[in-house]
Write an enzyme that holds these catalytic residues in place. Sequence first.
Site, PDB file in Angstrom:
ATOM      1  N   ASP A 224      24.993  50.125  30.339  1.00 24.12           N
ATOM      2  CA  ASP A 224      26.376  49.781  30.014  1.00 24.12           C
ATOM      3  C   ASP A 224      26.404  48.428  29.321  1.00 24.12           C
ATOM      4  OD1 ASP A 224      25.788  48.063  32.046  1.00 24.12           O
ATOM      5  OD2 ASP A 224      27.327  48.771  33.427  1.00 24.12           O
TER       6      ASP A 224
ATOM      7  N   ARG B 149      40.903  50.045  36.256  1.00 25.89           N
ATOM      8  CA  ARG B 149      40.180  48.823  35.919  1.00 25.89           C
ATOM      9  C   ARG B 149      40.663  48.258  34.587  1.00 25.89           C
ATOM     10  NH1 ARG B 149      33.719  47.532  35.959  1.00 25.89           N
ATOM     11  NH2 ARG B 149      33.699  46.005  34.297  1.00 25.89           N
TER      12      ARG B 149
END
Length: 329
Positions: free
Chosen positions: A230, A38
């Site tokens: 997050d 990613r």
Amino acid sequence: MRGHVNLRDAVNGTISFHDQARNRVYRLNDQTAKLFVRPRGWHLPEAHIFIDGEPATGCLVDFGLYFFHNYANFRRTQGQGYGPFYYLPKMEHSREARIWNNVFERAEKWAGIEKGSIRATVLIETLPAAHPDRLLPDRVQVGMAQHFMRSYSDLLIHTCHKRGVHAMGGMAAQIPIRDDPAANEAALELVRKDKLREVKAGHDGTWAAHPGLIPACMEGAGSVPFVLEDAATAEISRVQNWQWLKYGVELDGDGLGVKVNSDLFGRVVEEEMARIEREVGKEKFKEGMYKEACKLFTRQCTAPVLDDFLTLDAYNNIVMHHPIGSSRL
């Protein structure tokens, strides 16, 4: 850079880890899952690398390092047309997808590998404008059963299937609770119901936040209990606070009709900081960056104009610029 070394070793099958506390050594099995790397979103810079006097684009640095050091291994072990693989986050427009496609094609041509070798899965996100009559309630009340949430899910499934690609469901933002079987199972049941909803809606798969959740996913369930916080969680909280302050939202639940203003916000922040200090202890509180985080969050929530990204402001706290030729102490 250590992360890219780990990626190279993972592709080579040589990665290992010695947990000295448990005296255990971890290595890859003979058969492994596909590795999807990613890159960062387009909005994030890489301030440790300058090009023409400007910080490099973070996602291109991530893509380029992984591709350069690993494409030959994919070609050797898996043949033409089978990797490397990427997971592209924060996609907000078709033009961004077109840029990525150009990057893929340029890299394939440079390396002399078959066109279409690089594969990717894409996370699509949008940033809708908010108005006083369109403000969201507390984020815990916004689930996929809401009409506008179902609508975007249905559109995603339709768009993906029209183009012959898999439509992935969402990730329940949780991880397993090892020390509380009852709480773990109760939350698991809620997650199973959510994943069943995804299946009935037409999704082809879902996400797992932890390797230990794969068996649950194979049953048609997804990620499991305990909240995973997050950057996206912080962004949602920060924007929600900013909106409520800007429009003076009236809170319900206490029957008093309290409006959100700077005084209320400041009082809640003080209460939360005191709670955190009690939970972590005074010494850890002093050693950590809790006060810096509080200042950053408060500044962003009370700014006259909403900053694009919380992470861009935070990034400046971990990057040090050293002009060429300067000495370092």
